[in-house]
Design a protein around this motif. Structure first.
Motif, PDB file in Angstrom:
ATOM      1  N   ARG A  44       0.855  -1.183   0.000  1.00  0.00           N
ATOM      2  CA  ARG A  44       0.000   0.000   0.000  1.00  0.00           C
ATOM      3  C   ARG A  44       0.891   1.233   0.000  1.00  0.00           C
ATOM      4  O   ARG A  44       1.588   1.514   0.971  1.00  0.00           O
ATOM      5  CB  ARG A  44      -0.910   0.015   1.227  1.00  0.00           C
ATOM      6  CG  ARG A  44      -1.849   1.220   1.215  1.00  0.00           C
ATOM      7  CD  ARG A  44      -2.698   1.305   2.452  1.00  0.00           C
ATOM      8  NE  ARG A  44      -3.569   2.473   2.376  1.00  0.00           N
ATOM      9  CZ  ARG A  44      -4.382   2.869   3.332  1.00  0.00           C
ATOM     10  NH1 ARG A  44      -4.454   2.190   4.458  1.00  0.00           N
ATOM     11  NH2 ARG A  44      -5.128   3.946   3.192  1.00  0.00           N
ATOM     12  N   HIS A  45       0.850   1.957  -1.106  1.00  0.00           N
ATOM     13  CA  HIS A  45       1.791   3.064  -1.293  1.00  0.00           C
ATOM     14  C   HIS A  45       1.118   4.153  -2.113  1.00  0.00           C
ATOM     15  O   HIS A  45       0.628   3.895  -3.213  1.00  0.00           O
ATOM     16  CB  HIS A  45       3.050   2.559  -2.001  1.00  0.00           C
ATOM     17  CG  HIS A  45       4.095   3.613  -2.174  1.00  0.00           C
ATOM     18  ND1 HIS A  45       4.968   3.965  -1.182  1.00  0.00           N
ATOM     19  CD2 HIS A  45       4.393   4.409  -3.239  1.00  0.00           C
ATOM     20  CE1 HIS A  45       5.775   4.923  -1.613  1.00  0.00           C
ATOM     21  NE2 HIS A  45       5.443   5.203  -2.869  1.00  0.00           N
ATOM     22  N   ALA A  46       1.093   5.376  -1.546  1.00  0.00           N
ATOM     23  CA  ALA A  46       0.431   6.472  -2.246  1.00  0.00           C
ATOM     24  C   ALA A  46       1.381   7.622  -2.561  1.00  0.00           C
ATOM     25  O   ALA A  46       0.974   8.617  -3.131  1.00  0.00           O
ATOM     26  CB  ALA A  46      -0.735   6.991  -1.405  1.00  0.00           C
ATOM     27  N   GLY A  47       2.644   7.485  -2.195  1.00  0.00           N
ATOM     28  CA  GLY A  47       3.598   8.571  -2.435  1.00  0.00           C
ATOM     29  C   GLY A  47       4.289   8.439  -3.781  1.00  0.00           C
ATOM     30  O   GLY A  47       3.794   7.792  -4.712  1.00  0.00           O
ATOM     31  N   GLU A  48       5.463   9.049  -3.853  1.00  0.00           N
ATOM     32  CA  GLU A  48       6.257   8.988  -5.083  1.00  0.00           C
ATOM     33  C   GLU A  48       6.701   7.551  -5.349  1.00  0.00           C
ATOM     34  O   GLU A  48       7.127   6.848  -4.442  1.00  0.00           O
ATOM     35  CB  GLU A  48       7.489   9.901  -4.934  1.00  0.00           C
ATOM     36  CG  GLU A  48       8.351   9.986  -6.172  1.00  0.00           C
ATOM     37  CD  GLU A  48       9.550  10.892  -5.983  1.00  0.00           C
ATOM     38  OE1 GLU A  48      10.414  10.935  -6.887  1.00  0.00           O
ATOM     39  OE2 GLU A  48       9.624  11.555  -4.918  1.00  0.00           O
TER      40      GLU A  48
END
Length: 551
Positions: free
Chosen positions: A361-365
């Motif tokens: 789960r990753h929402a950054g760059e």
């Protein structure tokens, strides 16, 4: 009747594949009817709820949904800038209050910005300057949050129309998260019983203001040690306790003390805080170290846990493509959307060298060095993935919700603690042999890869977590049912004062028996003085009698 509640709830439902024979169905209906007739019940109540935004709301919302399903009418107090607590929902009504400025924790980028600052400070090393900078940043942000939150009380009390509307609703109780404790003052004004959905309060872990907490074996909030402390650790633990008390008294509480002195001049904020009827403590001693407790504390740790549901076809196909190697799950929770790119790139490089598939789960760059085995998602069904038979490990920041879901499903943890209680949480799991911890500021792809491989290939981690899972599930009642029971208990009996000690109203010198010790010491010294004086007097008289005879 009225109850004020905040939360999110889902009930796991088991479906049989067939109804079976008619007599079997009749017996089942009879059993259900008897259970409903004989179990304690309460007429649908009205509950007023004061939640805390962010991950705390996930827990509260679950409890609210459950209470709504039981026929209770729930009203949630929220601010206009809240980003988790929605104004409209099918299971609660809402009261929206507009504040002069948004509470920092209600800004979606607050925790990301705060984390970046903390990681930068920590990288400078354990120098005195770094230490001072770290706590200066933290204390400044903490004071600001509580100053903003205290304004909620002002806006409510000064809005006579709103207060009259709340009185006219005739709530039965107030359910609140005392992390931001404005609801305590409203409950006192309405003369309503209170129930806390709690682990954290203004001064740290909730037990420290309601139950005896010897620093000799009870770790203090912020001190990541076990309950088996060396002498040096006990000294450090006592220092942390004093430091937390100082922060609470001089950084946090002054904002609420001003509110109390303004609206309740004959009361003390801390007495109101300690006067709750029931503390629904989000703790399970499978996870927490043993410690003293009190009769008005009900333990509901892991009440959000539930069986997993089937994955979507896309996710299921990806998981099944892992073959015999299985997959690894990584999530940093609801507050921190992503780590700095230099850290995530090291993590991605380590993942790329594994035969397992990775769901992150990753929402950054987007990190560099991302392997073909890694799937990045902005959202994922964490509970359902943790309950999948092919999962091998959970890379997590150490948030309480994720910890309990891991325990429930028996999945070992690779911990990357980032903020607040996460360091203590992963330490507890590591002490039980179910987790391995890495320092986020010192991650390289080599040490991260070694840590993951140890958790994957050393069966002791999975075995330890399976044992914890068995202990956690072995309860006479699901923790969520326990929470609902005690809420309804307070509604039925209009409080639970018989379970609440009045010791919090005692002055500190009486609580610790300092006055008694001083009195007994004075009596002892008086007796010693009398005995010594009597002996000296007798000796003096005897000497005077002998002197003339010698002459």
């Amino acid at each position: 009747m009225s109850v004020f509640v905040c939360g999110w709830l889902q009930f796991p439902v088991c479906h049989s594949e067939s109804m079976g024979s008619i007599p079997g169905v009749s017996l089942l209906l009879l059993a259900v009817s008897v259970s409903l007739l004989t179990s304690p019940s309460v007429q649908g109540g009205k509950i007023l709820v004061f939640p805390v935004d962010g991950s705390h709301w996930v827990n509260m919302n679950l409890l609210i949904q459950s209470l709504h399903a039981r026929g209770h009418e729930v009203t949630v107090v929220r601010t206009a800038t809240s980003w988790y607590v929605k104004e409209n929902a099918p299971h609660y009504h809402s009261i929206t209050v507009t504040l002069p400025e948004a509470i920092n924790i209600e800004e979606q980028d607050f925790f990301v910005t705060f984390l970046v600052k903390m990681l930068t400070i920590q990288k400078e090393g354990a120098s005195l300057i770094g230490f001072v900078k770290f706590y200066w940043e933290m204390l400044g942000a903490l004071s600001k949050i509580h100053q903003q939150a205290s304004m909620l009380g002002v806006e409510i009390f000064e809005n006579k129309t709103l207060m009259q509307s709340i009185r006219d609703t005739q709530f039965d109780m107030v359910l609140l998260d005392p992390g931001l404790p404005v609801g305590i003052l409203v409950a006192h004004e309405l003369k309503l019983p209170t129930v806390y959905n709690v682990r954290w309060i203004t001064s740290g872990e909730g037990h420290f203001v309601v139950a005896p907490s010897p620093t000799s074996y009870v770790p203090t909030s912020g001190n990541a040690v076990s309950d088996k402390m060396t002498f040096g650790q006990r000294v450090k633990n006592t220092f942390y306790y004093a430091f937390n008390t100082f922060i609470d008294k001089f950084v946090v509480c002054p904002h609420y003390d001003r509110l109390v002195s303004r609206y309740f001049p004959d009361q003390k904020f801390y007495h109101l805080l300690q006067g709750a009827d029931i503390w629904l403590m989000r703790v399970d001693f499978v996870f927490e170290f043993p410690r003293p407790t009190m009769p008005n504390i009900a333990y509901i740790g892991g009440f959000q846990c539930k069986p997993s549901k089937p994955l979507s076809s896309e996710l299921e196909d990806f998981v099944q493509s892992s073959g015999e190697h299985g997959f690894i799950l990584m999530s940093l929770g609801t507050l921190v959307k992503g780590l700095p790119i230099e850290i995530t790139s090291e993590i991605a490089a380590a993942f790329a060298k594994l035969p397992q598939k990775v769901i992150w789960r990753h929402a950054g760059e987007r990190p560099n060095n991302l392997g073909n085995n890694t799937l990045l998602l902005e959202w994922m069904p964490q509970n359902d993935l943790l309950g999948h038979p092919k999962i091998k490990a959970f890379v997590a920041h150490g948030g309480t919700n994720g910890i309990y879901e891991s325990i429930y499903h028996g999945v070992p943890i690779v911990g990357i603690p980032l903020l607040f209680d996460q360091f203590e949480n992963v330490l507890r799991m590591e002490a039980r042999g179910a987790a391995k911890v890495v320092d986020a500021t010192k991650i390289t792809w080599q040490n991260f890869l070694e840590t993951i491989q140890e958790v994957l290939h050393n069966p002791s981690y999975r075995n330890s977590m399976k044992r914890l899972s068995a202990l956690h599930r072995d309860k006479p009642m699901h923790p969520l049912d326990t929470a609902v029971y005690w809420v309804e208990f307070v509604i039925r009996h209009k409080g639970a004062s018989h379970l609440r000690t009045e010791s919090y109203k005692m002055p500190w010198y009486a609580y610790y028996s300092v006055d008694v010790i001083c009195f007994l010491t004075a009596v002892l010294f008086t007796l010693i003085a009398i005995v010594v004086g009597s002996i000296r007097f007798l000796c003096f008289r005897l000497c005077r009698r002998r002197k003339p005879k010698q002459e």
